[in-house]
Write a protein that holds these residues in place. Structure first.
Motif, PDB file in Angstrom:
ATOM      1  N   UNK A 286      34.134   5.969  85.203  1.00 48.83           N
ATOM      2  CA  UNK A 286      34.771   6.576  84.037  1.00 48.83           C
ATOM      3  C   UNK A 286      35.768   5.631  83.381  1.00 48.83           C
ATOM      4  N   UNK A 287      36.537   4.908  84.215  1.00 56.92           N
ATOM      5  CA  UNK A 287      37.519   3.981  83.644  1.00 56.92           C
ATOM      6  C   UNK A 287      36.844   2.806  82.937  1.00 56.92           C
ATOM      7  N   UNK A 288      35.783   2.279  83.537  1.00 62.31           N
ATOM      8  CA  UNK A 288      35.071   1.158  82.919  1.00 62.31           C
ATOM      9  C   UNK A 288      34.424   1.596  81.605  1.00 62.31           C
ATOM     10  N   UNK A 289      33.779   2.762  81.610  1.00 59.37           N
ATOM     11  CA  UNK A 289      33.128   3.253  80.399  1.00 59.37           C
ATOM     12  C   UNK A 289      34.153   3.591  79.314  1.00 59.37           C
ATOM     13  N   UNK A 290      35.311   4.087  79.722  1.00 60.64           N
ATOM     14  CA  UNK A 290      36.379   4.368  78.752  1.00 60.64           C
ATOM     15  C   UNK A 290      36.779   3.104  78.000  1.00 60.64           C
ATOM     16  N   UNK A 291      36.968   2.017  78.739  1.00 59.86           N
ATOM     17  CA  UNK A 291      37.435   0.778  78.120  1.00 59.86           C
ATOM     18  C   UNK A 291      36.319   0.051  77.365  1.00 59.86           C
ATOM     19  N   UNK A 292      35.133  -0.037  77.948  1.00 60.00           N
ATOM     20  CA  UNK A 292      34.047  -0.782  77.304  1.00 60.00           C
ATOM     21  C   UNK A 292      33.381   0.010  76.184  1.00 60.00           C
ATOM     22  N   UNK A 293      33.857   1.237  75.968  1.00 60.62           N
ATOM     23  CA  UNK A 293      33.428   1.989  74.798  1.00 60.62           C
ATOM     24  C   UNK A 293      34.148   1.573  73.531  1.00 60.62           C
ATOM     25  N   UNK A 294      35.122   0.681  73.646  1.00 64.09           N
ATOM     26  CA  UNK A 294      35.745   0.083  72.471  1.00 64.09           C
ATOM     27  C   UNK A 294      37.068   0.655  72.020  1.00 64.09           C
ATOM     28  N   UNK A 295      37.694   1.509  72.839  1.00 70.57           N
ATOM     29  CA  UNK A 295      38.912   2.174  72.374  1.00 70.57           C
ATOM     30  C   UNK A 295      40.020   1.192  72.017  1.00 70.57           C
ATOM     31  N   UNK A 296      40.255   0.188  72.852  1.00 73.00           N
ATOM     32  CA  UNK A 296      41.358  -0.726  72.566  1.00 73.00           C
ATOM     33  C   UNK A 296      41.005  -1.761  71.510  1.00 73.00           C
ATOM     34  N   UNK A 297      39.725  -2.013  71.313  1.00 71.43           N
ATOM     35  CA  UNK A 297      39.322  -2.867  70.189  1.00 71.43           C
ATOM     36  C   UNK A 297      39.732  -2.207  68.877  1.00 71.43           C
ATOM     37  N   UNK A 298      39.494  -0.892  68.774  1.00 68.18           N
ATOM     38  CA  UNK A 298      39.872  -0.169  67.564  1.00 68.18           C
ATOM     39  C   UNK A 298      41.383   0.012  67.479  1.00 68.18           C
ATOM     40  N   UNK A 299      42.022   0.319  68.613  1.00 64.85           N
ATOM     41  CA  UNK A 299      43.469   0.546  68.605  1.00 64.85           C
ATOM     42  C   UNK A 299      44.243  -0.720  68.244  1.00 64.85           C
ATOM     43  N   UNK A 300      43.847  -1.858  68.810  1.00 67.88           N
ATOM     44  CA  UNK A 300      44.588  -3.099  68.602  1.00 67.88           C
ATOM     45  C   UNK A 300      44.256  -3.773  67.273  1.00 67.88           C
ATOM     46  N   UNK A 301      43.016  -3.593  66.806  1.00 65.58           N
ATOM     47  CA  UNK A 301      42.562  -4.342  65.633  1.00 65.58           C
ATOM     48  C   UNK A 301      42.114  -3.438  64.490  1.00 65.58           C
ATOM     49  N   UNK A 302      42.694  -2.230  64.424  1.00 68.79           N
ATOM     50  CA  UNK A 302      42.303  -1.291  63.370  1.00 68.79           C
ATOM     51  C   UNK A 302      42.523  -1.871  61.982  1.00 68.79           C
ATOM     52  N   UNK A 303      43.652  -2.564  61.816  1.00 67.10           N
ATOM     53  CA  UNK A 303      43.965  -3.117  60.491  1.00 67.10           C
ATOM     54  C   UNK A 303      42.901  -4.116  60.046  1.00 67.10           C
ATOM     55  N   UNK A 304      42.509  -5.008  60.958  1.00 63.32           N
ATOM     56  CA  UNK A 304      41.509  -6.009  60.593  1.00 63.32           C
ATOM     57  C   UNK A 304      40.133  -5.383  60.414  1.00 63.32           C
ATOM     58  N   UNK A 305      39.845  -4.310  61.165  1.00 71.33           N
ATOM     59  CA  UNK A 305      38.555  -3.620  61.005  1.00 71.33           C
ATOM     60  C   UNK A 305      38.463  -3.005  59.615  1.00 71.33           C
ATOM     61  N   UNK A 306      39.542  -2.325  59.197  1.00 71.28           N
ATOM     62  CA  UNK A 306      39.550  -1.719  57.860  1.00 71.28           C
ATOM     63  C   UNK A 306      39.460  -2.789  56.773  1.00 71.28           C
ATOM     64  N   UNK A 307      40.211  -3.873  56.946  1.00 76.08           N
ATOM     65  CA  UNK A 307      40.191  -4.938  55.940  1.00 76.08           C
ATOM     66  C   UNK A 307      38.809  -5.570  55.842  1.00 76.08           C
ATOM     67  N   UNK A 308      38.190  -5.830  56.998  1.00 71.28           N
ATOM     68  CA  UNK A 308      36.852  -6.431  57.005  1.00 71.28           C
ATOM     69  C   UNK A 308      35.819  -5.516  56.365  1.00 71.28           C
TER      70      UNK A 308
END
Length: 477
Positions: A286-308
Motif C-alpha cells: 500500500x505504501x509503495x503504490x501510494x507513492x508510485x501513483x504520483x502523489x508527490x510528483x503532483x504535490x511538489x511540481x503542481x506549478x510546473x505541471x500547470x505551466x507546462x
C-alpha cells in the motif's frame, strides 16, 4: 514436563493483574457500561488532538520549501542546485527517522517517541530561522526531516492503539487531515510573512504537542507490552471513562500480549517468516503504490505541471488547496461508515482517472488536437487530489497501524515507513527527468500504477473496519 511447567510459569507471571479484572457492577447488581465505548470521551478526544498536532507539524515542514524559496534564494544567495538540495534533504532525514521510528516507539513509548521527535524538529526550525548560509539550512532541514519521519509512524499507531474499534478509522484518518491543513496553511501564510518568521511559526505546533503530552495517557497496549499491567488498565479506564466496563478489551490485550513476553528477541529476519507475509505485503504494498501513483510528483511540481499544460499555475494551485481539505474531511467521516476497502477502491479509481486525464491533456497539446486541453489538465489534477484525499492519503497509514501484532509493530512499522519515504524520494527526484522524456507517458505510467492499486486492494487488503486490533491480527496472521 519441565518445558510445560516453564511455559506455565511465564504465562502466570507475565499477566499478574489483568486476569483479576472483573466486570464492574453497579448498586443494583447490573454491569455498568459496555465492553467498548460507543462514544468519544473527553480524554480520548484530547489525546487525539495532541497526537495530530504532530501531523500538523509534518504538513508544515513539507509545505515550507515552496513559499520560502524566493526569500531564501534572495537573502542567502543560494543557487538552484543548493536550494534543490535544501528541499529534497528533508526526505533523507525522514528516511533515517523512519528507519528507527519503530525502535524508538518501542523503547520510549508512543508519547516518548512523539516528544523526542518534536525536540529534533524545534532545533531544526531554529537552525533554519537563524541560518546564515546553506550549511545551517541543510542541517536544520535534516533534523526536521528526522523528526517528521518518526512522527509519520508513531502518530497513527498511537491513535489506533487508544481508540475503540467503532471510532478507530475516523480518528486515525485525522492524521492525514492535519497534514493537509499544515501544508495548506503554511503555504498561505508563507505568501504573507518572511521565510525566517515562517520557520519560527513552525515551532508553535511543536510546543503545543510537547505540552499536551503531559496531559494524555500512554497507549494501554504499549504499557501491556512492557509488562506494566496496572498502568495499562489505568490508561484504559482513563480513555474509556470510569463508568465503562473495560473487562473484554483488557482481556483481549492480555491474551494478545502473552506471546510478546516470550519473544523478546524478535528480530528483523523474524519479520520475513511466512506467518507475517500477508501483513507485510499489505503494509509495504500500500505504501509503495501510494507513492508510485504520483502523489508527490503532483504535490511538489503542481506549478510546473500547470505551466507546462498551458494553464495558470496560481489559479490551479489555489483550486487544488481549496479542494484538498474538504475532501480529506469527507474521507475522515466516511472511513468508519463505508469501510476501508470500498473507500480505497473509489480513491484508487479516481487517482487513475486523474492521471489518465493529465496524460491525455499533454497528448492533445502536443498534437494540437483540442484548444481546451489545459482545462483537462486542471480537471485531472483536481480529480487526482480530491480522490487521493478521500482514501489513498489516509487509509494506508490506518491499515499499517492495524495489521501488525504488538511485538512486530516496531520493526514492521519502521520498514513500511521507510518504504514510503524512499518511494517519495525516488518519485520527487526522478519526476523532472521523466517529464523531459515524456510528460504524457509519465502520467500514463502513474495511471497504470493506480489501476494496479485497485487490483491489489481487491485481492489482498483485508477489511479492518469494526474489528478490534487483536481480531484483525488474529485473522491475518
Amino acid at each position: 514436563m519441565e518445558s510445560v511447567s516453564t511455559s506455565d510459569e511465564v504465562t502466570s507471571t507475565s499477566t499478574p493483574l489483568l486476569p483479576e479484572i472483573r466486570p464492574e457492577v453497579g448498586g443494583g447488581g447490573e454491569r455498568r457500561g459496555s465492553s467498548d465505548s460507543d462514544s468519544a470521551t473527553a480524554v480520548l478526544v484530547l489525546s487525539t488532538v495532541v497526537a495530530v498536532s504532530g501531523s500538523y507539524v509534518f504538513g508544515s515542514a513539507v509545505g515550507f520549501s515552496s513559499p520560502a524559496q524566493p526569500g531564501i534564494v534572495d537573502d542567502l544567495g543560494l543557487t538552484v542546485a543548493e536550494y534543490s538540495l535544501f528541499g529534497s534533504i528533508l526526505t533523507i532525514g525522514a528516511m533515517v527517522g523512519a528507519l528507527v521510528s519503530g525502535k524508538i516507539a518501542d523503547l520510549l513509548g508512543r508519547k516518548g517517541a512523539m516528544g523526542l521527535a518534536e525536540l529534533f524538529i524545534v532545533i531544526g526550525w531554529l537552525a533554519i530561522a537563524f541560518s546564515k548560509n546553506a550549511w545551517w539550512l541543510d542541517i536544520g532541514r535534516v533534523l526536521t526531516g528526522f523528526g517528521i519521519g518518526v512522527l509519520s509512524y508513531v502518530v497513527p499507531v498511537y491513535i489506533a492503539e487508544i481508540t475503540p474499534k467503532n471510532l478507530r478509522g475516523g480518528f486515525t484518518a485525522a492524521n492525514q487531515l492535519l497534514i493537509c491543513c499544515g501544508t495548506s496553511i503554511t503555504y498561505l501564510v508563507g505568501n504573507i510573512i518572511s521565510w525566517r518568521l515562517l520557520a519560527l511559526t513552525g515551532i508553535i505546533p511543536c510546543l503545543i504537542q510537547l505540552l499536551g503530552l503531559f496531559f494524555i495517557p500512554e497507549s494501554p497496549r504499549w504499557l501491556a507490552k512492557i509488562g506494566r499491567w496496572d498502568g495499562s488498565r489505568a490508561s484504559l479506564v482513563c480513555l474509556r471513562g470510569k463508568n465503562t466496563n473495560i473487562f473484554t478489551e483488557a482481556a483481549e490485550i492480555r491474551d494478545h500480549t502473552r506471546t510478546p513476553e516470550q519473544v523478546k528477541d524478535f528480530g528483523m529476519m523474524d519479520l520475513f517468516r511466512r506467518k507475517y507475509a500477508h501483513s507485510l505485503i499489505v503494509g509495504v504494498g500500500l505504501m509503495a503504490l501510494q507513492q508510485f501513483g504520483g502523489v508527490n510528483a503532483i504535490a511538489y511540481y503542481a506549478s510546473s505541471i500547470f505551466s507546462s499544460a498551458g494553464f495558470s499555475y496560481k489559479v490551479g494551485t489555489t483550486a487544488m488547496a481549496i479542494l484538498q481539505i474538504p475532501m480529506t474531511i469527507l474521507g475522515t467521516l466516511l472511513i468508519d461508515k463505508s469501510g476501508r476497502r470500498p473507500l480505497l477502491l473509489v480513491s484508487a479509481a479516481g487517482t487513475c482517472l486523474g492521471c489518465f486525464s493529465i496524460g491525455l491533456s499533454f497528448v492533445l497539446q502536443d498534437f494540437k488536437l483540442w484548444d481546451f486541453s489545459p482545462f483537462l489538465a486542471l480537471g485531472g489534477v483536481l480529480i487526482f487530489k480530491g480522490a487521493f484525499a478521500l482514501g489513498m492519503g489516509a487509509i494506508p497509514w490506518v491499515i499499517m497501524s492495524e495489521i501488525f501484532p504488538i511485538h512486530a509493530k516496531g520493526l514492521a512499522g519502521s520498514l513500511v515507513n521507510l518504504v514510503n519515504w524512499f518511494g517519495s524520494w525516488i518519485v520527487t527526484y526522478s519526476f523532472n527527468f521523466a517529464a523531459q522524456w515524456s510528460s504524457a507517458g509519465t502520467f500514463f505510467v502513474f495511471a497504470i500504477v493506480c489501476g494496479l492499486t485497485m487490483v491489489f486492494v481487491t485481492k489482498l487488503v483485508p477489511e479492518t473496519n469494526g474489528r478490534t486490533l487483536e481480531e484483525i491480527q488474529a485473522s491475518i496472521i
